[in-house]
Motif scaffolding. Structure first.
Motif, PDB file in Angstrom:
ATOM      1  N   GLY A 140     -31.352  53.564 -98.997  1.00  0.00           N
ATOM      2  CA  GLY A 140     -29.948  53.410 -98.416  1.00  0.00           C
ATOM      3  C   GLY A 140     -29.140  53.667 -97.441  1.00  0.00           C
ATOM      4  N   ARG A 141     -30.182  53.907 -96.623  1.00  0.00           N
ATOM      5  CA  ARG A 141     -29.121  54.051 -95.235  1.00  0.00           C
ATOM      6  C   ARG A 141     -29.434  52.608 -94.297  1.00  0.00           C
ATOM      7  NH1 ARG A 141     -31.712  54.615 -89.978  1.00  0.00           N
ATOM      8  NH2 ARG A 141     -33.691  54.389 -90.167  1.00  0.00           N
ATOM      9  N   ILE A 142     -27.883  53.286 -94.153  1.00  0.00           N
ATOM     10  CA  ILE A 142     -27.526  52.441 -92.994  1.00  0.00           C
ATOM     11  C   ILE A 142     -27.960  52.126 -91.675  1.00  0.00           C
ATOM     12  CG2 ILE A 142     -25.505  50.742 -91.789  1.00  0.00           C
ATOM     13  CD1 ILE A 142     -23.570  51.781 -94.280  1.00  0.00           C
ATOM     14  N   PHE A 143     -28.385  51.228 -91.297  1.00  0.00           N
ATOM     15  CA  PHE A 143     -28.538  50.979 -89.351  1.00  0.00           C
ATOM     16  C   PHE A 143     -28.184  49.968 -88.710  1.00  0.00           C
ATOM     17  CE2 PHE A 143     -32.066  48.670 -92.471  1.00  0.00           C
ATOM     18  CZ  PHE A 143     -32.303  46.830 -90.840  1.00  0.00           C
ATOM     19  N   ASP A 144     -28.001  49.365 -89.650  1.00  0.00           N
ATOM     20  CA  ASP A 144     -26.994  48.216 -88.762  1.00  0.00           C
ATOM     21  C   ASP A 144     -25.630  47.380 -89.173  1.00  0.00           C
ATOM     22  OD1 ASP A 144     -26.895  46.438 -86.770  1.00  0.00           O
ATOM     23  OD2 ASP A 144     -28.235  44.788 -87.483  1.00  0.00           O
ATOM     24  N   ALA A 145     -24.624  47.646 -88.887  1.00  0.00           N
ATOM     25  CA  ALA A 145     -23.459  47.094 -89.372  1.00  0.00           C
ATOM     26  C   ALA A 145     -22.695  46.159 -87.935  1.00  0.00           C
ATOM     27  CB  ALA A 145     -22.618  48.303 -89.594  1.00  0.00           C
ATOM     28  N   MET A 146     -21.854  45.053 -88.676  1.00  0.00           N
ATOM     29  CA  MET A 146     -20.966  43.964 -88.311  1.00  0.00           C
ATOM     30  C   MET A 146     -19.963  43.742 -88.632  1.00  0.00           C
ATOM     31  SD  MET A 146     -20.300  40.785 -88.969  1.00  0.00           S
ATOM     32  CE  MET A 146     -20.987  40.067 -90.365  1.00  0.00           C
ATOM     33  N   ARG A 147     -18.632  43.801 -88.117  1.00  0.00           N
ATOM     34  CA  ARG A 147     -17.465  43.544 -88.617  1.00  0.00           C
ATOM     35  C   ARG A 147     -17.038  42.359 -87.848  1.00  0.00           C
ATOM     36  NH1 ARG A 147     -14.960  48.702 -87.579  1.00  0.00           N
ATOM     37  NH2 ARG A 147     -16.103  49.331 -89.735  1.00  0.00           N
ATOM     38  N   ARG A 148     -15.895  41.316 -87.984  1.00  0.00           N
ATOM     39  CA  ARG A 148     -15.479  40.101 -87.767  1.00  0.00           C
ATOM     40  C   ARG A 148     -13.782  40.447 -87.192  1.00  0.00           C
ATOM     41  NH1 ARG A 148     -18.518  35.842 -88.250  1.00  0.00           N
ATOM     42  NH2 ARG A 148     -19.389  36.416 -89.922  1.00  0.00           N
ATOM     43  N   THR A 149     -13.723  40.837 -85.814  1.00  0.00           N
ATOM     44  CA  THR A 149     -12.086  40.704 -85.098  1.00  0.00           C
ATOM     45  C   THR A 149     -11.116  39.706 -85.938  1.00  0.00           C
ATOM     46  OG1 THR A 149     -12.629  39.768 -83.345  1.00  0.00           O
ATOM     47  CG2 THR A 149     -14.098  41.181 -83.463  1.00  0.00           C
ATOM     48  N   SER A 150     -10.108  39.961 -85.299  1.00  0.00           N
ATOM     49  CA  SER A 150      -9.327  39.709 -86.310  1.00  0.00           C
ATOM     50  C   SER A 150      -9.237  37.754 -85.410  1.00  0.00           C
ATOM     51  CB  SER A 150      -7.923  39.758 -84.952  1.00  0.00           C
ATOM     52  OG  SER A 150      -7.681  39.829 -83.778  1.00  0.00           O
ATOM     53  N   ASP A 151     -10.166  37.389 -84.270  1.00  0.00           N
ATOM     54  CA  ASP A 151      -9.896  35.927 -84.464  1.00  0.00           C
ATOM     55  C   ASP A 151     -11.879  35.491 -84.875  1.00  0.00           C
ATOM     56  OD1 ASP A 151     -12.872  37.251 -82.627  1.00  0.00           O
ATOM     57  OD2 ASP A 151     -11.328  36.787 -80.623  1.00  0.00           O
ATOM     58  N   THR A 167     -14.777  36.723 -84.442  1.00  0.00           N
ATOM     59  CA  THR A 167     -15.851  36.633 -84.129  1.00  0.00           C
ATOM     60  C   THR A 167     -17.325  37.572 -84.633  1.00  0.00           C
ATOM     61  OG1 THR A 167     -15.015  37.498 -81.814  1.00  0.00           O
ATOM     62  CG2 THR A 167     -15.515  35.365 -81.445  1.00  0.00           C
ATOM     63  N   ALA A 168     -18.103  38.092 -84.699  1.00  0.00           N
ATOM     64  CA  ALA A 168     -19.033  39.090 -85.146  1.00  0.00           C
ATOM     65  C   ALA A 168     -18.996  39.962 -83.650  1.00  0.00           C
ATOM     66  CB  ALA A 168     -19.685  38.502 -85.639  1.00  0.00           C
ATOM     67  N   GLU A 169     -18.859  41.328 -84.554  1.00  0.00           N
ATOM     68  CA  GLU A 169     -19.480  42.465 -83.331  1.00  0.00           C
ATOM     69  C   GLU A 169     -19.817  43.610 -83.938  1.00  0.00           C
ATOM     70  OE1 GLU A 169     -15.605  44.246 -81.704  1.00  0.00           O
ATOM     71  OE2 GLU A 169     -15.161  44.797 -83.225  1.00  0.00           O
ATOM     72  N   ALA A 170     -20.790  44.144 -83.122  1.00  0.00           N
ATOM     73  CA  ALA A 170     -21.793  45.390 -83.981  1.00  0.00           C
ATOM     74  C   ALA A 170     -20.499  45.982 -83.863  1.00  0.00           C
ATOM     75  CB  ALA A 170     -23.117  45.640 -82.774  1.00  0.00           C
ATOM     76  N   VAL A 171     -20.485  46.865 -85.029  1.00  0.00           N
ATOM     77  CA  VAL A 171     -20.505  48.675 -85.211  1.00  0.00           C
ATOM     78  C   VAL A 171     -21.324  49.243 -85.773  1.00  0.00           C
ATOM     79  CG1 VAL A 171     -18.468  49.419 -86.881  1.00  0.00           C
ATOM     80  CG2 VAL A 171     -18.773  46.943 -86.417  1.00  0.00           C
ATOM     81  N   ALA A 172     -21.420  50.363 -85.248  1.00  0.00           N
ATOM     82  CA  ALA A 172     -22.174  51.786 -85.395  1.00  0.00           C
ATOM     83  C   ALA A 172     -21.953  52.154 -86.453  1.00  0.00           C
ATOM     84  CB  ALA A 172     -21.617  52.985 -84.596  1.00  0.00           C
ATOM     85  N   PRO A 173     -23.342  52.323 -86.762  1.00  0.00           N
ATOM     86  CA  PRO A 173     -23.133  52.708 -88.660  1.00  0.00           C
ATOM     87  C   PRO A 173     -22.505  53.539 -88.852  1.00  0.00           C
ATOM     88  CG  PRO A 173     -25.383  52.354 -87.817  1.00  0.00           C
ATOM     89  CD  PRO A 173     -24.261  52.152 -86.691  1.00  0.00           C
ATOM     90  N   GLU A 174     -21.997  54.689 -88.319  1.00  0.00           N
ATOM     91  CA  GLU A 174     -21.161  55.701 -88.809  1.00  0.00           C
ATOM     92  C   GLU A 174     -19.909  55.865 -89.051  1.00  0.00           C
ATOM     93  OE1 GLU A 174     -22.829  56.295 -84.734  1.00  0.00           O
ATOM     94  OE2 GLU A 174     -23.500  55.800 -86.015  1.00  0.00           O
TER      95      GLU A 174
END
Length: 128
Positions: free
Chosen positions: A67-78, A80-87
């Motif tokens: 279950g270790r998170i090694f990759d993450a993505m979040r959408r911005t207000s417009d 588009t997707a952006e990579a986010v640090a797992p922590e």
């Protein structure tokens, strides 16, 4: 939505068949030595029409066994997707014993829904 599902199937098949990212037509993962990283999936794409209302707003990719998170993505207000640090993700992963071993699991953090499973070839690991 049919195009998205079709792309998911092609991405999954290309990964499981050990087809190179170039041959698959997209960057599925980047080999670095004996480990894999840089997973890209259709979940972080923006549709041509710009409508992201039915797409996940935040996803994590985790190691199936731990279950270790090694990759993450979040959408911005417009949208588009952006990579986010797992922590920087505030999400508790509940490992499901039915998840296949030696896989990366893509999860929508809002719904806990598994969006994709990506096989990690034998002898390879996920890069830290």
């Amino acid at each position: 939505m049919t195009a998205v599902v079709g792309a998911m199937v092609l991405t999954s098949c290309a990964t499981q068949a050990n087809v190179s990212p170039e041959a698959a037509g997209e960057n599925i993962s980047t080999p670095m030595g004996n480990c894999l990283g840089g997973f890209e999936t259709i979940w972080n794409l923006t549709p041509v029409d710009g409508n992201v209302s039915e797409l996940p707003q935040e996803i994590v990719t985790v190691v199936s066994e731990t279950g270790r998170i090694f990759d993450a993505m979040r959408r911005t207000s417009d949208g588009t997707a952006e990579a986010v640090a797992p922590e920087d993700i505030n999400y508790k992963v509940n490992v499901d014993p039915s998840w296949p071993k030696n896989n990366a699991i893509v999860i929508d953090t809002a719904t806990d829904k598994v969006l994709d499973t990506i096989n990690i070839p034998d002898g390879r690991t996920i890069c830290d």
